[in-house]
Design an enzyme around this catalytic site. Structure first.
Site, PDB file in Angstrom:
ATOM      1  N   LYS A  95      -0.665  -4.396  -3.366  1.00 38.84           N
ATOM      2  CA  LYS A  95      -1.995  -3.887  -2.987  1.00 38.84           C
ATOM      3  C   LYS A  95      -2.114  -2.436  -3.451  1.00 38.84           C
ATOM      4  O   LYS A  95      -1.581  -1.521  -2.839  1.00 38.84           O
ATOM      5  CB  LYS A  95      -2.224  -3.959  -1.479  1.00 38.84           C
ATOM      6  CG  LYS A  95      -3.631  -3.500  -1.089  1.00 38.84           C
ATOM      7  CD  LYS A  95      -3.819  -3.501   0.413  1.00 38.84           C
ATOM      8  CE  LYS A  95      -5.258  -3.097   0.776  1.00 38.84           C
ATOM      9  NZ  LYS A  95      -5.587  -1.710   0.361  1.00 38.84           N
ATOM     10  N   SER A 117       0.818  -1.204   0.000  1.00 42.76           N
ATOM     11  CA  SER A 117       0.000   0.000   0.000  1.00 42.76           C
ATOM     12  C   SER A 117       0.864   1.271   0.000  1.00 42.76           C
ATOM     13  O   SER A 117       1.513   1.583  -0.986  1.00 42.76           O
ATOM     14  CB  SER A 117      -0.960  -0.045   1.188  1.00 42.76           C
ATOM     15  OG  SER A 117      -1.976   0.895   1.059  1.00 42.76           O
ATOM     16  N   ASP A 176      10.334   5.860  -9.951  1.00 39.27           N
ATOM     17  CA  ASP A 176       9.947   6.562 -11.178  1.00 39.27           C
ATOM     18  C   ASP A 176      10.768   7.836 -11.385  1.00 39.27           C
ATOM     19  O   ASP A 176      11.117   8.189 -12.522  1.00 39.27           O
ATOM     20  CB  ASP A 176       8.460   6.915 -11.136  1.00 39.27           C
ATOM     21  CG  ASP A 176       7.564   5.720 -11.435  1.00 39.27           C
ATOM     22  OD1 ASP A 176       8.099   4.658 -11.797  1.00 39.27           O
ATOM     23  OD2 ASP A 176       6.331   5.854 -11.306  1.00 39.27           O
TER      24      ASP A 176
END
Length: 708
Positions: free
Chosen positions: A498, A472, A483
């Site tokens: 998740k 999460s 990224d």
């Protein structure tokens, strides 16, 4: 409970749908003798119908998938409900399941209308089959002498096994199951009379526990099965489960240090609280299934299919007392031999749950390199005190920089998530500004959560250490930093996966507004309402965040993750949110992987860990257990010898940094942390081995970034 004849049960009285009963006549013809639940009062029946109607409507309209309850989903509901009651596929006859499977659209129509006859009738069949098993087991224990000198085995992997054709086939299966249970106790050197007494009591207690299930507990199991066909994280929480959830949360403060939830009839570890007995032991992990509980020196009591409230009540207790749990490891097949875990209940200090750090002087051929490690157990926030994970980590980062660390490891291996705001703010400690997470809701609208603060708390070399247990909010932070090209992700192949957001809807409030009568608290519905996406637009759902450098670990082979759950929502992607490309990682990934692989290949630590990983893989993939006593005793002796393996001493100098000493000048006295092998060979403490390699990867990374 009262007994009803098949004819009485099949009467379509009180508005019940005739088609449903026509289908169930197949099971009656096959010899089922149903036990009917005591009839509900009119107000209870009305409440049950209203809860079912409302729950079904909310799942159809509000859940992320927007899928109507049709014949296909209705068939999956039956599968999930039957599977929750009979996970080992040994109680229901094939004729029973064939009858249930023919419900199709009829069941969808009935459930949408609030008719819960299916739930109670299937449960009645289950009780009768369970009683048949218990009676047969009692007779075998009184009359039989079991021999364990042969070469036969018990096949406990019944996930895809054929169900018993009839009572004769079921009894053959039950006998073999009983022999496996008997041998397990015999290997513990129990005398035969004590084994007979223990197994008789175990099976009788399970029957009595299931017979005492209330009507609303049965309903809760059925509605939970409906919620789970939409996705694994949507749940129905009945009023008794709401009470037990509160108790379970208390367990994180006083008790074993774990929060629990009910999944398909199992009591499952949802989270392990840092600093608690479970975490300190290293013997209990998220995803583990507790199948039996024993107090002090007493025999274990099975809790399979027992309500969460009752299971929690058995596990909790006074500080200083011992509870012994029989545990099926995450990923280990149903029916496998459980691992026995003994924990001493304790009070858990809040300081054990907050961020902490250490400074490590790593020796290298060219001299010592000082690095910092920040251990973050969750993304916590307390608006009352102003304390938060971000403010605490900021203090620790300030201290680490003041002590001239060359790089930092952010350890998220045991971080199951927490506050989304904290995840965004935490990412902002390492980037100037920009998007951190995109969220797409049920309507398709996309919202961007961004760091708007241009300040940076730390701008040096950064490794994010992850595992299959990182979930999460942890995945949001790791994915965003990856990224941006800001941090090197090291650890398991990927994180949990998740990538969905849940909302909890109190049903009482909705029923009051809608004018729907209810005689008792209807509980709550947890429902998936949106998905997380990385700045690149890729979802963290299902696939998680992949490591740039993979380090072998037990958690990577333990069968943990979203992909292991039934009916997970799919991975997808949306347009990327414009973000900076710092490119601090990619140029060095190939070299870092190669140097890490070379170290691992010659490391005595990883040689030991490779053996443990092989053992774990065998546990996950093994489908049978030998019923030969001599062979099993040989295996036990080998296991005990393995437990005595020595541990290479970590000679690095380590300084423990806490929030209490982070503001003090200088460093505390150094300490060397030596981790012993724990008692359970399936759960060695591999945390330090992996952290040492992550530290070595960081040192290599620092060298690359420092090269002219």
């Amino acid at each position: 409970m009262t007994t009803a004849t098949p004819a009485e049960l099949l009467q379509p009285s009180r508005g019940r749908h005739r088609a449903f009963y026509a289908v169930l006549t197949v099971a009656v013809a096959a010899g089922a003798s149903f036990t009917a639940a005591s009839p509900l009062r009119a107000d209870e029946a009305s409440t049950e119908a209203n809860i079912t109607r409302l729950t079904t409507s909310l799942l159809e309209k509000s859940q992320l998938g927007h899928h109507p309850l049709d014949a296909r989903l209705a068939g999956k509901i039956v599968e999930r409900y039957v599977g929750a009651l009979d996970a080992n596929r040994s109680l229901f006859f094939q004729s029973d399941v064939d009858a249930f499977a023919k419900l199709g659209f009829t069941l969808a129509e009935l459930t949408r209308a609030g008719d819960t006859t299916a739930a109670h009738t299937i449960y009645a069949v289950y009780l009768d089959r369970l009683k048949q098993q218990t009676d047969y087991v009692d007779r075998l224990l009184r009359a039989s002498t079991f021999d364990f000198s042969g070469r036969d085995t018990y096949n406990f992997d019944r996930a895809d096994a054929a169900r018993p054709r009839d009572l004769s086939a079921a009894r053959a299966l039950w006998r073999q199951q009983l022999r496996a249970e008997y041998l397990q106790l015999k290997l513990g050197d129990k005398a035969p009379p004590l084994i007979v007494a223990a197994l008789t009591r175990r099976h009788d207690q399970q029957l009595e526990a299931m017979k005492s299930m209330t009507s609303d507990e049965v309903l809760a199991g059925y509605l939970d099965a409906i919620a789970h066909v939409y996705d694994p994280h949507s749940d129905y929480l009945g009023h008794e489960q709401m009470d037990s959830l509160s108790i379970a949360l208390n367990l994180s403060l006083v008790g074993i240090g774990a929060t629990l939830e009910s999944q398909d009839g199992y009591c499952v570890v949802r989270d392990v609280v840092p600093g608690g007995p479970a975490a300190r032991s290293g013997l209990l992990h998220p995803g583990d299934r507790i199948v039996a509980v024993a107090q002090a020196e007493h025999d274990p009591v099975d809790i399979m299919n027992v309500s969460l409230a009752r299971a929690v009540e058995m596990i909790r207790g006074q500080k200083g007392t011992t509870v012994t749990l029989s545990v099926l490891r995450a990923g280990v097949l149903d029916g496998a031999v459980p691992t026995v875990v003994s924990l001493v209940r304790d009070q858990i200090a809040l300081a054990d749950q907050e961020a902490k750090a250490r400074i490590v002087d790593v020796p290298t051929k060219s001299g010592t390199v000082r690095i910092g490690v920040v251990d973050l157990p969750s993304f916590y926030a307390d608006p009352r005190s102003g304390r938060s994970a971000t403010t605490d980590v900021t203090r620790l980062l300030t201290k680490l920089e003041a002590e001239h660390v060359r790089g930092i490891v952010l350890d998220l291996r045991h971080n199951g998530g927490g506050s989304l705001v904290e995840a965004i703010d935490m990412t902002g400690l390492f980037i100037r500004r920009g998007p951190v997470v995109e969220t797409r809701g049920a309507t398709g609208e996309i919202q961007v959560g961004a760091d708007e603060d241009p300040a940076i708390a730390y701008d040096g070399p950064l490794v994010v250490l992850t595992s299959r247990f990182s979930a999460s909010a942890s995945e949001i932070v790791a994915g965003a930093l990856q990224d941006y090209g800001r941090a090197l992700v090291v650890g398991d192949t990927t994180t949990f996966g998740k990538g969905t957001v849940q909302n909890i809807l109190p049903l009482a409030r909705i029923m009051q507004v809608s004018g729907m009568a209810h005689a008792y608290d209807p509980g709550e519905l947890k429902i998936s309402i949106s998905k997380f996406y990385r700045p690149s637009g890729a979802s963290t759902q299902l696939r998680g965040v992949h490591s740039d450098v993979v380090v072998p670990s037990l958690s990577d082979v333990a069968g943990v993750g979203e992909a292991m759950l039934p009916d997970p929502l799919p991975w997808d992607a949306i347009p990327a949110a414009p973000h900076a490309q710092l490119n601090r990682v990619q140029p060095y990934v190939a070299d870092l992987r190669a140097s890490s692989a070379a170290r691992i290949a010659t490391s005595s630590d990883f040689s030991y860990l490779a053996g443990e990983i092989a053992r774990m893989k065998a546990m996950v993939t093994t489908k049978t257990v030998s019923l030969n006593e001599a062979m099993r005793r040989t295996e036990l002796a080998q296991t005990k010898a393995h437990q005595l393996a020595s541990v290479p001493i970590d000679t690095r100098t380590v300084y423990e940094i806490t929030l209490k000493n982070a503001s003090s000048p200088g460093l505390p006295a150094p300490g060397i942390k030596v981790t012993p092998r724990v008692q359970d060979p399936a759960e060695p403490q591999d945390d330090d081995i992996i952290l040492r390699e992550a530290s070595n990867v960081l040192v290599d990374y620092v060298r690359h970034l420092s090269a002219p």
